[in-house]
Design a protein around this motif. Structure first.
Motif, PDB file in Angstrom:
ATOM      1  N   GLN A 292       0.945  -1.220   0.159  1.00  0.00           N
ATOM      2  CA  GLN A 292       0.012  -0.045   0.078  1.00  0.00           C
ATOM      3  C   GLN A 292       0.921   1.387  -0.112  1.00  0.00           C
ATOM      4  OE1 GLN A 292      -3.042   0.238  -0.348  1.00  0.00           O
ATOM      5  NE2 GLN A 292      -3.335   2.545   0.331  1.00  0.00           N
ATOM      6  N   ILE A 293       1.845   1.200   0.935  1.00  0.00           N
ATOM      7  CA  ILE A 293       2.717   2.496   0.857  1.00  0.00           C
ATOM      8  C   ILE A 293       3.459   2.646  -0.241  1.00  0.00           C
ATOM      9  CG2 ILE A 293       4.753   3.597   2.140  1.00  0.00           C
ATOM     10  CD1 ILE A 293       3.745   1.811   4.701  1.00  0.00           C
ATOM     11  N   LEU A 294       3.839   1.698  -0.807  1.00  0.00           N
ATOM     12  CA  LEU A 294       4.777   1.685  -2.203  1.00  0.00           C
ATOM     13  C   LEU A 294       4.035   2.129  -3.322  1.00  0.00           C
ATOM     14  CD1 LEU A 294       6.962  -1.614  -1.991  1.00  0.00           C
ATOM     15  CD2 LEU A 294       7.619   0.893  -1.685  1.00  0.00           C
ATOM     16  N   SER A 295       2.437   1.701  -3.449  1.00  0.00           N
ATOM     17  CA  SER A 295       1.720   2.090  -4.318  1.00  0.00           C
ATOM     18  C   SER A 295       1.623   3.785  -4.275  1.00  0.00           C
ATOM     19  CB  SER A 295       0.577   1.410  -4.740  1.00  0.00           C
ATOM     20  OG  SER A 295      -0.159   1.583  -3.652  1.00  0.00           O
ATOM     21  N   ASN A 296       1.390   4.003  -2.947  1.00  0.00           N
ATOM     22  CA  ASN A 296       1.048   5.691  -2.699  1.00  0.00           C
ATOM     23  C   ASN A 296       2.486   6.440  -3.114  1.00  0.00           C
ATOM     24  OD1 ASN A 296      -1.069   5.071  -1.433  1.00  0.00           O
ATOM     25  ND2 ASN A 296      -0.419   5.138   0.757  1.00  0.00           N
ATOM     26  N   ILE A 297       3.641   5.829  -3.094  1.00  0.00           N
ATOM     27  CA  ILE A 297       4.814   6.422  -3.330  1.00  0.00           C
ATOM     28  C   ILE A 297       4.902   6.581  -4.578  1.00  0.00           C
ATOM     29  CG2 ILE A 297       7.568   6.285  -3.428  1.00  0.00           C
ATOM     30  CD1 ILE A 297       7.204   5.180  -0.561  1.00  0.00           C
ATOM     31  N   SER A 298       4.409   5.370  -5.402  1.00  0.00           N
ATOM     32  CA  SER A 298       4.630   5.517  -6.945  1.00  0.00           C
ATOM     33  C   SER A 298       3.579   6.259  -7.510  1.00  0.00           C
ATOM     34  CB  SER A 298       4.469   4.136  -7.505  1.00  0.00           C
ATOM     35  OG  SER A 298       3.459   3.434  -6.994  1.00  0.00           O
ATOM     36  N   SER A 299       2.422   6.560  -6.699  1.00  0.00           N
ATOM     37  CA  SER A 299       1.548   7.656  -7.316  1.00  0.00           C
ATOM     38  C   SER A 299       2.061   9.114  -7.068  1.00  0.00           C
ATOM     39  CB  SER A 299       0.322   7.715  -6.366  1.00  0.00           C
ATOM     40  OG  SER A 299       0.460   8.457  -5.358  1.00  0.00           O
ATOM     41  N   LEU A 300       3.261   9.278  -6.457  1.00  0.00           N
ATOM     42  CA  LEU A 300       3.889  10.573  -6.513  1.00  0.00           C
ATOM     43  C   LEU A 300       4.818  10.541  -7.505  1.00  0.00           C
ATOM     44  CD1 LEU A 300       5.270  10.849  -2.847  1.00  0.00           C
ATOM     45  CD2 LEU A 300       3.180  11.725  -3.726  1.00  0.00           C
ATOM     46  N   GLY A 301       5.051   9.499  -8.314  1.00  0.00           N
ATOM     47  CA  GLY A 301       6.016   9.381  -9.341  1.00  0.00           C
ATOM     48  C   GLY A 301       7.336   8.908  -9.138  1.00  0.00           C
ATOM     49  N   THR A 302       7.699   7.683  -9.419  1.00  0.00           N
ATOM     50  CA  THR A 302       8.811   7.010  -8.917  1.00  0.00           C
ATOM     51  C   THR A 302       9.982   7.887  -9.180  1.00  0.00           C
ATOM     52  OG1 THR A 302       8.635   5.380 -10.889  1.00  0.00           O
ATOM     53  CG2 THR A 302       7.700   4.680  -8.704  1.00  0.00           C
ATOM     54  N   ASN A 303       9.859   8.277 -10.454  1.00  0.00           N
ATOM     55  CA  ASN A 303      10.959   9.160 -10.972  1.00  0.00           C
ATOM     56  C   ASN A 303      11.133  10.433 -10.894  1.00  0.00           C
ATOM     57  OD1 ASN A 303       9.090   9.106 -12.516  1.00  0.00           O
ATOM     58  ND2 ASN A 303      10.642   8.722 -14.418  1.00  0.00           N
ATOM     59  N   THR A 304      10.843  11.004  -9.479  1.00  0.00           N
ATOM     60  CA  THR A 304      11.018  12.410  -9.337  1.00  0.00           C
ATOM     61  C   THR A 304      12.067  12.716  -8.199  1.00  0.00           C
ATOM     62  OG1 THR A 304       9.283  12.152  -7.570  1.00  0.00           O
ATOM     63  CG2 THR A 304       8.484  12.799 -10.030  1.00  0.00           C
ATOM     64  N   LEU A 305      12.626  13.735  -8.365  1.00  0.00           N
ATOM     65  CA  LEU A 305      13.532  14.330  -7.456  1.00  0.00           C
ATOM     66  C   LEU A 305      13.078  15.705  -7.045  1.00  0.00           C
ATOM     67  CD1 LEU A 305      16.946  13.904  -9.574  1.00  0.00           C
ATOM     68  CD2 LEU A 305      16.156  12.502  -7.534  1.00  0.00           C
ATOM     69  N   SER A 306      13.184  15.963  -5.618  1.00  0.00           N
ATOM     70  CA  SER A 306      12.718  17.094  -5.086  1.00  0.00           C
ATOM     71  C   SER A 306      13.791  18.149  -4.705  1.00  0.00           C
ATOM     72  CB  SER A 306      11.632  16.854  -4.166  1.00  0.00           C
ATOM     73  OG  SER A 306      10.616  16.328  -4.552  1.00  0.00           O
ATOM     74  N   ILE A 307      14.106  19.337  -4.852  1.00  0.00           N
ATOM     75  CA  ILE A 307      15.188  20.143  -4.599  1.00  0.00           C
ATOM     76  C   ILE A 307      14.638  20.996  -3.623  1.00  0.00           C
ATOM     77  CG2 ILE A 307      17.159  21.489  -5.387  1.00  0.00           C
ATOM     78  CD1 ILE A 307      16.388  20.299  -8.000  1.00  0.00           C
ATOM     79  N   TYR A 308      15.187  20.992  -2.179  1.00  0.00           N
ATOM     80  CA  TYR A 308      14.785  21.931  -1.216  1.00  0.00           C
ATOM     81  C   TYR A 308      16.042  23.015  -0.897  1.00  0.00           C
ATOM     82  CZ  TYR A 308      10.633  18.877  -0.805  1.00  0.00           C
ATOM     83  OH  TYR A 308       9.622  18.092  -0.870  1.00  0.00           O
ATOM     84  N   PRO A 309      15.522  24.032  -0.580  1.00  0.00           N
ATOM     85  CA  PRO A 309      16.713  24.977   0.083  1.00  0.00           C
ATOM     86  C   PRO A 309      17.165  24.322   1.488  1.00  0.00           C
ATOM     87  CG  PRO A 309      14.636  25.954   0.277  1.00  0.00           C
ATOM     88  CD  PRO A 309      14.387  24.818  -0.362  1.00  0.00           C
ATOM     89  N   GLY A 310      18.269  24.600   1.822  1.00  0.00           N
ATOM     90  CA  GLY A 310      18.737  24.297   2.878  1.00  0.00           C
ATOM     91  C   GLY A 310      19.832  22.919   2.849  1.00  0.00           C
ATOM     92  N   ARG A 311      20.935  22.744   3.575  1.00  0.00           N
ATOM     93  CA  ARG A 311      21.660  21.722   3.234  1.00  0.00           C
ATOM     94  C   ARG A 311      21.003  20.209   3.654  1.00  0.00           C
ATOM     95  NH1 ARG A 311      26.941  23.532   2.874  1.00  0.00           N
ATOM     96  NH2 ARG A 311      26.442  25.022   4.769  1.00  0.00           N
ATOM     97  N   SER A 312      20.311  20.360   4.493  1.00  0.00           N
ATOM     98  CA  SER A 312      19.518  19.010   4.688  1.00  0.00           C
ATOM     99  C   SER A 312      18.037  19.580   5.365  1.00  0.00           C
ATOM    100  CB  SER A 312      20.610  18.387   5.840  1.00  0.00           C
ATOM    101  OG  SER A 312      20.439  19.077   7.018  1.00  0.00           O
ATOM    102  N   GLN A 313      17.321  18.350   5.364  1.00  0.00           N
ATOM    103  CA  GLN A 313      16.143  18.447   6.043  1.00  0.00           C
ATOM    104  C   GLN A 313      16.387  18.912   7.446  1.00  0.00           C
ATOM    105  OE1 GLN A 313      13.868  15.072   4.843  1.00  0.00           O
ATOM    106  NE2 GLN A 313      12.485  16.876   3.989  1.00  0.00           N
ATOM    107  N   GLY A 314      15.418  19.709   8.002  1.00  0.00           N
ATOM    108  CA  GLY A 314      15.796  20.166   9.449  1.00  0.00           C
ATOM    109  C   GLY A 314      16.775  21.355   9.540  1.00  0.00           C
TER     110      GLY A 314
END
Ligand code: ADP
Ligand code: MG
Length: 649
Positions: A300-322
């Protein structure tokens, strides 16, 4: 009189430990018995008659002295050789019949032939004809409990004759019978003697002893008189008319019988069998269903993730999360998105900014999440459109004041039932026209309490936030490019553009791997707990089997008396334990499948996924538990001393 005796005792002594010293039950007995004799052993109670019989029949070994059968020293024989002698040459008849209550008359008579490995058809035929010869042809299927004492004794005589019974050993065969049944039994024994069987009879009644050719009187473990009357009958030795079963065939035949016996024993004590299984049932059911639940939720979790698109990269500001400074990092800009979009390995790019604002329609106000996104956002995320349309590239370029709202917002703002599409709402201070309604499905989960409004990121940045930087960029990587290569290329490009690595790249593939390995760890952990519960169940099975061996000691004694080897007894109890465990395992699996069915019917949002391998593993596990925890009880049973086992009632 022949010069070569069949049974030969020389200075045979049998001592029993008693208190600090020893009690001597047989005091250096010398005795020869020839083939074809009919001997009565007479003496007071406690004089050692049964002890002598047990030694003669190889149920017991003398403490010292020599016992030869047909010239063979018994002291040199292994326990399996003694079992063979009992099985092939001796036939025991006991005062208390010692029939097995769970078997029919036919089954009891057949038993010695099972252990000598004769075929089922041959066995049945011979057992039926022996019973018929003893006048029991209408009682073949009766249990001992349904027969009179005289009839039971005749069944036990038939059993003694099953494998030939060259030497019949009858220990007070008439002791428990009324006088007419007793006379019948004596009549049968005399006929057997006439047919050439060697008959040795123990009694304390002189009138019975008078019917033998030779009377041996014993007192306090010593022979005090040995009288011959008349001739020693027809001394022709009976050769067994039955052929021996060959090794392999005999082995499988015995295995089959052991299965049969195990089923009989299980059905004779259904409640106890069920309670024994309970630990296994619960253990197996929990292992199988927990693994299935784990699989189901992981899928279930994996299919949710693949609904996000399995081949996406997200770029956020800041060196790391948090990273505490990430809120102050203002270097992620639309130009970065444009630069990324120009790369060959990139399929599409969607920049995004987010803020929260109060949204108003007429007199209704609600706090909502405002997502400023690119036109590709909906395609990248696989968002489902319920009504209207998404905005296009032109709207993004033109800073269009358009909005796509989720169904939660539609429900919250349009309480009067107006159609949202085409309506103008106020987001913060900016009026926007609604052009579409989408399903609330952020991150693959329905978030029932959040209202989300999507607008072109240009509009949100300029009109709502007045800022020039983005809160993230999502890159959809072209299908034929490896994710880690793309991630590296994006990192390089961004570092080059910014001069420093003031951003972090988030790979959905990584999340998937993390979730998979996390749930594998969880499954392993739960499997370990389930294994412990199975071991506890196994110990329960062992416990009950140990009690069962104690309870069935006399049955084991009877089996040994008719010639069961230690291996046969071991096998029987082991098979019984394995069957109990296997059946428990099967019920456990069915229980788990039933749970899965209920779970599915209850629509919990995901289904339990049963894998064949977990079911096979459950079967293997329950078999192993049966073998491991059944071994000790079975070995205890096999190591019982036949005489002691028989004496226990
Ligand atoms: P009978 O059959 O003539 O009545 P047994 O042969 O059964 O006598 O017993 C002879 C003596 O040996 C008795 O005194 C009895 O108490 C003793 N005895 C028999 N079996 C055992 C045993 N397993 N342990 C100790 N003493 C025994
Ligand atoms: Mg006795």
């Amino acid at each position: 009189m022949q010069d070569k005796p069949l049974l030969e005792l020389r200075k045979v002594r049998r001592e029993y430990p008693s208190g600090d010293g020893v009690f001597v039950a047989l005091k250096d007995i010398d005795l020869d018995i020839h083939a074809g004799e009919m001997v009565a052993i007479i003496g007071a109670s406690g004089s050692g008659k049964s002890t002598l019989m047990n030694v003669l029949g190889c149920l017991d070994r003398p403490t010292s002295g020599i016992y030869r059968i047909g010239g063979r020293q018994t002291a040199e024989l292994e326990s399996d050789d003694l079992a063979e002698l009992r099985r092939e040459h001796f036939g025991f008849i006991f005062q208390r019949y010692h029939l097995l209550g769970d078997l029919s008359a036919l089954g009891n008579v057949e038993m010695p032939a099972i252990y000598s490995g004769r075929s089922r058809a041959e066995r049945k035929e011979r057992a039926a004809s022996l019973l018929a010869r003893l006048g029991l042809d209408d009682k073949l299927e009766n249990r001992p409990g349904q027969l009179s004492g005289g009839q039971q004794q005749r069944v036990s005589i038939a059993r003694a004759l099953m494998n030939g019974g060259r030497v019949i050993l009858a220990d007070e065969p008439t002791g428990a019978l009324d006088s007419s049944s007793g006379r019948e039994v004596m009549q049968i024994l005399r006929e057997l003697h006439g047919d050439g069987h060697t008959v040795i009879l123990v009694t304390h009644e002189p009138t019975i002893a008078e019917q033998a050719d030779r009377i041996i009187e014993i007192s306090d473990g010593e022979i005090i008189s040995d009288r011959h009357k008349g001739s020693a009958g027809g001394a022709r030795a009976l050769s067994s008319s039955l052929k021996r079963g060959n090794g392999l065939f005999g082995f499988f035949g015995r295995l089959q019988e052991a299965f049969h016996m195990a089923l009989l024993a299980m059905s004779a004590h259904r409640l106890r069998t069920f309670l024994t299984m309970l630990g296994i049932i619960i253990g197996i059911a929990s292992v199988v269903s927990v693994v299935a639940l784990g699989n189901g939720s992981q899928q279930q979790i994996l299919s949710n993730i693949s609904s996000l698109g399995t081949n996406t990269l997200s770029i956020y500001p800041g060196r790391s999360q948090g990273d505490l400074r990430s809120a102050r990092v203002q270097t992620l800009v639309p130009a970065d998105a444009a630069a990324l979009a120009a790369q060959s390995f990139v399929d599409s790019v969607t920049p995004s900014v987010s803020t929260s604002a109060t949204t108003r329609y007429l007199n209704v106000a609600a706090s909502s999440e405002v997502q400023g996104v690119g036109e590709d956002y909906f395609r990248v995320r696989g968002t489902r459109l319920l009504q209207g349309s998404f905005f296009d590239a032109e709207s993004v370029q033109n800073y269009a004041q358009v909005a796509v709202i989720d169904d939660n917002s539609a429900a919250a703002l349009f309480v009067n039932g107006d159609n949202p599409v085409g309506t103008v709402i106020i987001v913060g201070t900016v009026p926007m026209r609604i052009i579409g309604v989408v399903e609330n499905n952020l991150l693959g989960y329905r978030q029932s309490n959040s209202l989300t409004i999507f607008s072109p990121y240009t509009t949100v940045m300029s009109r709502l936030l007045g800022q020039h930087y983005l809160s993230s960029i999502t890159v959809r990587v072209a299908d034929d490019v490896a994710m880690d290569v793309a991630e590296q290329a994006v990192t390089n490009l961004m570092t080059m553009r910014h001069g420093v690595a003031d951003f972090s790249v988030f790979n959905t593939d990584n999340i998937r791997q993390t979730i998979t390995s996390t749930s594998q760890t969880m499954t392993l952990l739960i499997a370990a707990i389930a294994l412990i519960s199975l071991i506890v169940g196994g110990i329960g099975v062992m416990n009950i089997m140990l009690v069962s061996v104690t309870e069935r000691t006399s049955e084991i004694g009877v089996r040994m008396a008719v010639g069961a080897r230690q291996g046969d007894i071991l096998q029987q109890f082991l098979i019984e334990t394995v069957l109990v465990c296997l059946l428990g395992g099967a019920i456990g699996i069915l229980l788990a499948l039933g749970l899965g069915y209920i779970f599915e019917a209850a629509e919990m949002g995901f289904a339990m996924i049963f894998s064949t391998s977990s079911i096979v593993a459950a079967f293997v596990c329950s078999t192993l538990i049966g073998v491991i925890f059944g071994f000790l009880p079975a070995r205890n049973a096999a190591r019982l001393d036949p005489v002691e086992a028989l004496a226990r009632d």
